[in-house]
Design an enzyme around this catalytic site. Structure first.
Site: not given
Ligand code: DQA
Length: 145
Positions: A106, A9-10, A17, A76, A97, A99, A73, A22
């Site tokens: 964080r 998501p997102n 964002r 959240a 994985e 990020h 990835n 990011y």
């Molecule tokens: C994320 C880190 C997560 O905590 C966050 O909710 C994201 C992006 C990252 O790519 O840094 O949406 O996965």
């Protein structure tokens, strides 16, 4: 070698964002880079993004028998989704994985990764290049199998 890249998501809001966290590159730019890196590494790559947990679980399940590995990835859902962890364990494909941000530096609620417990490696805090590093790592892992 077929690799599935899944974004949660997102991630489709990249560039819009929280650019301080990011970066300013868009999701479209990430897809362009992924295709470029796949070409360079001679990987057949499919990408997928969803804002919905169950849809991502369905996609992980559908990778079984069709892909050699997964780059994910979970965004959240990293910190909440046992369903995604179970799906990764169920298909038992090597998964890396990613990020974009350094989640280890964080908020406390980002310190747990469920999906990461089914992954052979986690790459964080490298921006979009983290996906490149994940593809390189997964390719060499698969070649060693
Ligand atoms: C994320 C880190 C997560 O905590 C966050 O909710 C994201 C992006 C990252 O790519 O840094 O949406 O996965």
């Amino acid at each position: 070698m077929k690799i599935l890249v899944i974004n949660g998501p997102n991630i489709n809001m990249l560039g819009i964002r929280e650019p301080n966290i990011y970066g300013s590159q868009s999701y479209c730019e990430l897809l362009r880079l992924l295709n470029l890196w796949a070409q360079e590494l001679d990987i057949e790559l499919e990408h997928f993004q969803s804002n919905h947990e169950g849809t991502i679980v369905d996609k992980i399940q559908s990778a079984y028998g069709h892909f050699d590995g997964i780059v994910i990835n979970p965004a959240a859902y990293t910190h909440t989704s046992i369903a995604m962890l179970d799906a990764l364990k169920a298909v038992a494909l090597p998964a890396v994985e990613v990020h974009i941000s350094d989640v280890s530096a964080r908020e406390a609620f980002r310190q747990i990764s469920y999906a990461g417990q089914a992954c052979i490696r986690t790459i964080m805090g490298q921006g979009l290049d983290g996906y490149h590093q994940a593809l390189i790592y997964l390719k060499s892992y698969l070649e060693r199998q």
